[in-house]
Design a protein around this motif. Structure first.
Motif, PDB file in Angstrom:
ATOM      1  N   UNK A  62       0.829  -1.220   0.000  1.00  0.00           N
ATOM      2  CA  UNK A  62       0.000   0.000   0.000  1.00  0.00           C
ATOM      3  C   UNK A  62       0.855   1.258   0.000  1.00  0.00           C
ATOM      4  N   UNK A  63       1.937   1.243  -0.779  1.00  0.00           N
ATOM      5  CA  UNK A  63       2.829   2.396  -0.858  1.00  0.00           C
ATOM      6  C   UNK A  63       2.526   3.309  -2.037  1.00  0.00           C
ATOM      7  N   UNK A  64       1.704   2.840  -2.976  1.00  0.00           N
ATOM      8  CA  UNK A  64       1.415   3.625  -4.168  1.00  0.00           C
ATOM      9  C   UNK A  64       0.255   4.579  -3.971  1.00  0.00           C
ATOM     10  N   UNK A  65       0.246   5.613  -4.772  1.00  0.00           N
ATOM     11  CA  UNK A  65      -0.839   6.597  -4.754  1.00  0.00           C
ATOM     12  C   UNK A  65      -1.741   6.363  -5.953  1.00  0.00           C
ATOM     13  N   UNK A  92      -6.441  -2.993   4.944  1.00  0.00           N
ATOM     14  CA  UNK A  92      -7.057  -1.668   5.067  1.00  0.00           C
ATOM     15  C   UNK A  92      -7.070  -0.979   3.706  1.00  0.00           C
ATOM     16  N   UNK A  93      -5.955  -1.014   3.018  1.00  0.00           N
ATOM     17  CA  UNK A  93      -5.850  -0.351   1.725  1.00  0.00           C
ATOM     18  C   UNK A  93      -6.761  -0.935   0.676  1.00  0.00           C
ATOM     19  N   UNK A 130     -12.194  -0.031   8.258  1.00  0.00           N
ATOM     20  CA  UNK A 130     -12.298   0.015   6.797  1.00  0.00           C
ATOM     21  C   UNK A 130     -13.551  -0.716   6.325  1.00  0.00           C
ATOM     22  N   UNK A 131     -13.897  -1.817   6.995  1.00  0.00           N
ATOM     23  CA  UNK A 131     -15.134  -2.535   6.664  1.00  0.00           C
ATOM     24  C   UNK A 131     -16.352  -1.702   7.032  1.00  0.00           C
ATOM     25  N   UNK A 132     -16.281  -0.991   8.160  1.00  0.00           N
ATOM     26  CA  UNK A 132     -17.380  -0.113   8.581  1.00  0.00           C
ATOM     27  C   UNK A 132     -17.598   0.983   7.536  1.00  0.00           C
TER      28      UNK A 132
END
Length: 168
Positions: A62-65, A92-93, A130-132
């Motif tokens: 999850x380092x990319x934008x 999460x990402x 993140x699911x919420x």
């Protein structure tokens, strides 16, 4: 493509370059590879894969934008099994990625909601949050007011037991 919400009149540039890092399963082990994609038709050869990998994470670590719009069943392979092959940051990402792709019309809301029950039981608060965020779509413009009580029941069924155990 540039990520624009549904109904936006913004324009997307024809092309741009960006670095991409992926991880994937090949030969029974996880592999990681990075490359520079120079245009919208760039290909990335997965060097350790002799055939189609079991799964591919399009934003390893999850380092990319950028967002990844998984096609042809890849989303289910990435998030299936509650993402046990993903790090916490990747879970999460990827859930955030799915939520964002609902807002652009690239992922149907029901597909996104199908992932919430498994991730609602995750042991990490950030993953549950993140699911919420995906479930909160049920109380938004995506859902007609007449269906919001059904959405509230869904949220209670998915998150209720956990909320009670936390004393909410």
């Amino acid at each position: 493509k540039r990520s624009l919400p549904l109904g936006s009149s913004g324009s997307a540039p024809d092309s741009w370059q960006f670095p991409v890092c992926v991880s994937y399963e090949a030969g029974g082990k996880e592999n990681r590879q990075c490359d520079l994609l120079a245009d919208r038709k760039s290909d990335m050869t997965l060097h350790a894969a002799a055939g189609c990998p079991a799964w591919v994470i399009g934003n390893a670590g999850e380092n990319g934008y950028y967002r990844v719009n998984y096609q042809s069943g890849l989303l289910e392979k990435v998030l299936g099994g509650n993402g046990e092959h993903l790090t916490v940051a990747e879970r999460v990402g990827e859930l955030g990625n799915v939520r964002a792709l609902v807002s652009t019309g690239d992922v149907p809301p029901d597909v996104a909601l199908a992932f919430t029950p498994g991730f609602a039981k995750d042991s990490h608060r950030e993953v549950v949050e993140a699911a919420v965020e995906i479930a909160q779509m049920l109380n938004s413009a995506y859902v007609p007011a007449s269906l919001r009580p059904s959405g509230a029941r869904y949220v209670r069924n998915v998150f209720g037991e956990r909320a009670i155990s936390l004393g909410w």
